[in-house]
Design a protein around this motif. Structure first.
Motif, PDB file in Angstrom:
ATOM      1  N   TYR A  56       0.835  -1.197   0.000  1.00  0.00           N
ATOM      2  CA  TYR A  56       0.000   0.000   0.000  1.00  0.00           C
ATOM      3  C   TYR A  56       0.871   1.249   0.000  1.00  0.00           C
ATOM      4  CZ  TYR A  56      -4.334  -2.415   1.396  1.00  0.00           C
ATOM      5  OH  TYR A  56      -5.435  -3.209   1.443  1.00  0.00           O
ATOM      6  N   GLU A  60      -3.433   5.355  -0.363  1.00  0.00           N
ATOM      7  CA  GLU A  60      -4.319   4.215  -0.636  1.00  0.00           C
ATOM      8  C   GLU A  60      -4.848   3.618   0.662  1.00  0.00           C
ATOM      9  OE1 GLU A  60      -2.303   2.282  -4.628  1.00  0.00           O
ATOM     10  OE2 GLU A  60      -1.481   1.778  -2.671  1.00  0.00           O
ATOM     11  N   ALA A  61      -3.953   3.416   1.625  1.00  0.00           N
ATOM     12  CA  ALA A  61      -4.360   2.838   2.907  1.00  0.00           C
ATOM     13  C   ALA A  61      -5.339   3.769   3.618  1.00  0.00           C
ATOM     14  CB  ALA A  61      -3.140   2.580   3.782  1.00  0.00           C
TER      15      ALA A  61
END
Length: 101
Positions: A56, A60-61
Motif C-alpha cells: 500500500y 491508498e491505505a
C-alpha cells in the motif's frame, strides 16, 4: 465532511502524535480494522504508518480505511497518514466552526 480550516486544525494536533499502528505485510485485515475502529472511538485522531512491504501507499491505505470505517482522511505524507472520526460516546476534540457565507 470536514472543512479545510478544520483539516488544518486537525493537522496541527496530529503533528505531535506518534503512529500507533503500522500497515504491514498482512495488509488491512478484519482484526486490524477492529483495532483502528476502537482507537478512533477512544482517541478520535490517530496517526498510522505504512511499511514498505505492505503493498500500500499511505494515501491508498488512508482512503481504504476511511471508506471502511467512515472516518475522514486528514493528511498523508511519505509513509504516514492521519485519520479522524468524532467519538460517538465521548467527543474530546472540538473542531473550529465553519465560516458561514
Amino acid at each position: 465532511m470536514i472543512t479545510s480550516k478544520q483539516r488544518a486544525y486537525l493537522r496541527s494536533l496530529a503533528h505531535k502524535i506518534d503512529p500507533i499502528f503500522q500497515v504491514g505485510k498482512n495488509g488491512i485485515e478484519d482484526a486490524f480494522l477492529k483495532q483502528v475502529d476502537d482507537a478512533l472511538e477512544a482517541r478520535e485522531l490517530i496517526k498510522l504508518a505504512v511499511l514498505n512491504n505492505s503493498g500500500y501507499e499511505a494515501r491508498e491505505a488512508s482512503d481504504f480505511l476511511c471508506e471502511e470505517l467512515r472516518c475522514e482522511g486528514v493528511q498523508a505524507i511519505g509513509n504516514k497518514f492521519v485519520i479522524y472520526r468524532m467519538s460517538k460516546k465521548n467527543p474530546k476534540i472540538e473542531l473550529p466552526k465553519p465560516n458561514k457565507k
